[in-house]
Design an enzyme around this catalytic site. Structure first.
Site, PDB file in Angstrom:
ATOM      1  N   ASN A  60       0.880  -1.170   0.000  1.00 36.55           N
ATOM      2  CA  ASN A  60       0.000   0.000   0.000  1.00 36.55           C
ATOM      3  C   ASN A  60       0.916   1.218   0.000  1.00 36.55           C
ATOM      4  OD1 ASN A  60      -1.754   2.080   0.521  1.00 36.55           O
ATOM      5  ND2 ASN A  60      -2.250   1.442   2.620  1.00 36.55           N
TER       6      ASN A  60
ATOM      7  N   LYS B 279       0.264   4.234  -0.289  1.00 32.99           N
ATOM      8  CA  LYS B 279      -0.330   5.465   0.271  1.00 32.99           C
ATOM      9  C   LYS B 279      -0.035   6.624  -0.690  1.00 32.99           C
ATOM     10  CE  LYS B 279      -0.091   3.326   4.721  1.00 32.99           C
ATOM     11  NZ  LYS B 279      -0.148   3.454   6.160  1.00 32.99           N
TER      12      LYS B 279
ATOM     13  N   HIS C  15      -9.584   1.487   4.491  1.00 31.13           N
ATOM     14  CA  HIS C  15      -8.322   1.656   5.232  1.00 31.13           C
ATOM     15  C   HIS C  15      -8.566   2.631   6.389  1.00 31.13           C
ATOM     16  CE1 HIS C  15      -4.266   2.816   6.265  1.00 31.13           C
ATOM     17  NE2 HIS C  15      -3.873   1.692   5.687  1.00 31.13           N
TER      18      HIS C  15
ATOM     19  N   GLU D 166      -6.929   5.008   7.464  1.00 29.39           N
ATOM     20  CA  GLU D 166      -6.669   6.424   7.157  1.00 29.39           C
ATOM     21  C   GLU D 166      -7.861   7.041   6.424  1.00 29.39           C
ATOM     22  OE1 GLU D 166      -2.831   5.744   5.332  1.00 29.39           O
ATOM     23  OE2 GLU D 166      -2.054   5.207   7.309  1.00 29.39           O
TER      24      GLU D 166
ATOM     25  N   GLU E  76      -5.848  -4.662  10.326  1.00 31.72           N
ATOM     26  CA  GLU E  76      -4.807  -3.662  10.549  1.00 31.72           C
ATOM     27  C   GLU E  76      -5.101  -2.895  11.832  1.00 31.72           C
ATOM     28  OE1 GLU E  76      -2.668  -2.599   6.606  1.00 31.72           O
ATOM     29  OE2 GLU E  76      -4.315  -1.224   6.892  1.00 31.72           O
TER      30      GLU E  76
ATOM     31  N   GLY F 250       2.265   2.298  10.745  1.00 33.75           N
ATOM     32  CA  GLY F 250       3.269   3.344  10.613  1.00 33.75           C
ATOM     33  C   GLY F 250       3.936   3.735  11.920  1.00 33.75           C
TER      34      GLY F 250
ATOM     35  N   SER G 189       3.032  -2.126  10.400  1.00 26.96           N
ATOM     36  CA  SER G 189       4.476  -2.232  10.658  1.00 26.96           C
ATOM     37  C   SER G 189       5.034  -3.620  10.384  1.00 26.96           C
ATOM     38  CB  SER G 189       4.803  -1.779  12.093  1.00 26.96           C
ATOM     39  OG  SER G 189       4.432  -0.417  12.262  1.00 26.96           O
TER      40      SER G 189
ATOM     41  N   GLY H 252       4.921   1.235   4.846  1.00 30.05           N
ATOM     42  CA  GLY H 252       6.295   1.757   4.766  1.00 30.05           C
ATOM     43  C   GLY H 252       7.277   0.815   4.085  1.00 30.05           C
TER      44      GLY H 252
HETATM   45  P1  PGA Z   1       2.621   0.257   7.662  1.00 29.61           P
HETATM   46  O1  PGA Z   1       1.195   0.517   6.964  1.00 29.61           O
HETATM   47  O2  PGA Z   1       3.147  -1.040   7.114  1.00 29.61           O
HETATM   48  O3  PGA Z   1       3.458   1.442   7.261  1.00 29.61           O
HETATM   49  O4  PGA Z   1       2.383   0.190   9.128  1.00 29.61           O
HETATM   50  C1  PGA Z   1       0.303  -0.543   6.727  1.00 29.61           C
HETATM   51  C2  PGA Z   1      -0.963   0.017   6.115  1.00 29.61           C
HETATM   52  O5  PGA Z   1      -1.399   1.114   6.515  1.00 29.61           O
HETATM   53  O6  PGA Z   1      -1.570  -0.610   5.217  1.00 29.61           O
END
Ligand code: PGA
Length: 248
Positions: free
Chosen positions: A9, A11, A94, A96, A166, A172, A211, A233
């Site tokens: 992803n 983002k 998601h 976010e 998630e 993140g 993460s 990330g």
């Molecule tokens: P992250 O994000 O691996 O940076 O924690 C995962 C996601 O939001 O899909």
């Protein structure tokens, strides 16, 4: 036997030049083994994915999809448009989008439905905040999020979706759910799907996100109900993304 699936992803990251380096790095290092791979990119880069990934085993998709098929919805991207550029997947719900764009369970469910109806695979995200976890509300939170989707999809459609657990506090932040914590939620989600369609539940890929890195991927992916990862990330560096795929 469920195949593992690792989805990046991106983002709101990338540029034509940076994407080219990342995509060619992924393609060069990807070995089709036990895991499938895909990248979910900002909509303007779908054409680039189609151009650079079409002849490869790596799939691609969007990070969101409109609940509507077409019309006066400024800024929205329809499922048919994602498909027009060869997308296989669309992330929906998601955290976010839920947190910064006011998406509630009902809207997320409508987006999942629009994706399935068009022939896209929605990657439906659920997850609790830290506050909800500390209040002992993890199970009720994720079950309500999933239930909204189960309520709008018919039984057969459940065979055409991917789920992603998630935990919001792990996204993140560098904090990961322990394999046992994640497994517990994944098993719960699978059981809830099984109440509607046991075969779909048995075949459903339930990804973990939050993460996930090459260093922690192996233990998470060894859990019986963790079928892959949704990677933020670590999906922005070919080496890290490939490391997670290898761990699967
Ligand atoms: P992250 O994000 O691996 O940076 O924690 C995962 C996601 O939001 O899909």
């Amino acid at each position: 036997m469920r195949r593992k699936l690792v989805i990046g992803n991106w983002k709101m990251n990338g540029s034509r030049a940076a994407n080219s380096v990342l995509l060619s790095g992924i393609v060069a290092g990807f070995k089709s083994g036990k895991a499938d791979a895909a990248v979910c990119v900002p909509a303007p880069y779908l054409a680039q994915c189609e151009a650079e990934l079409a002849e490869t085993p790596v799939a691609w998709g969007g990070q969101d999809v409109s609940a509507y098929a077409a019309g006066a919805y400024t800024g929205e991207v329809a499922a048919s448009m994602l498909l027009d550029f060869g997308s296989k997947f669309a992330i929906v719900g998601h955290s976010e989008r839920r947190a910064y764009h006011g998406e509630n369970n009902e809207l997320v469910a409508q987006k999942a439905l629009a994706a399935v109806n068009a022939g896209l695979v929605p990657v439906v995200c659920v997850g609790e905040t830290l506050q909800q976890r500390e209040a002992g509300k993890t199970a009720v939170t994720v079950c309500l999020q999933l239930q909204a989707v189960l309520d709008v999809l018919d039984t057969a459609a459940l065979e055409k979706i991917v789920l992603a657990y998630e935990p919001v506090w792990a996204i993140g932040t560098g904090k990961t759910a322990t394999p046992a914590m994640a497994q517990e939620v994944h098993a719960l989600l699978r059981k809830q799907v099984a109440e509607r369609n046991a075969a779909a539940a048995a075949g459903m890929q339930i990804l973990y996100g939050g993460s996930m890195k090459p260093e922690n991927a192996k233990d998470l992916l060894a859990q019986p109900d963790i079928d892959g990862g949704l990677i933020g990330g670590a999906a922005l560096k070919a080496e890290d993304f490939l490391g997670i795929i290898e761990a699967a």
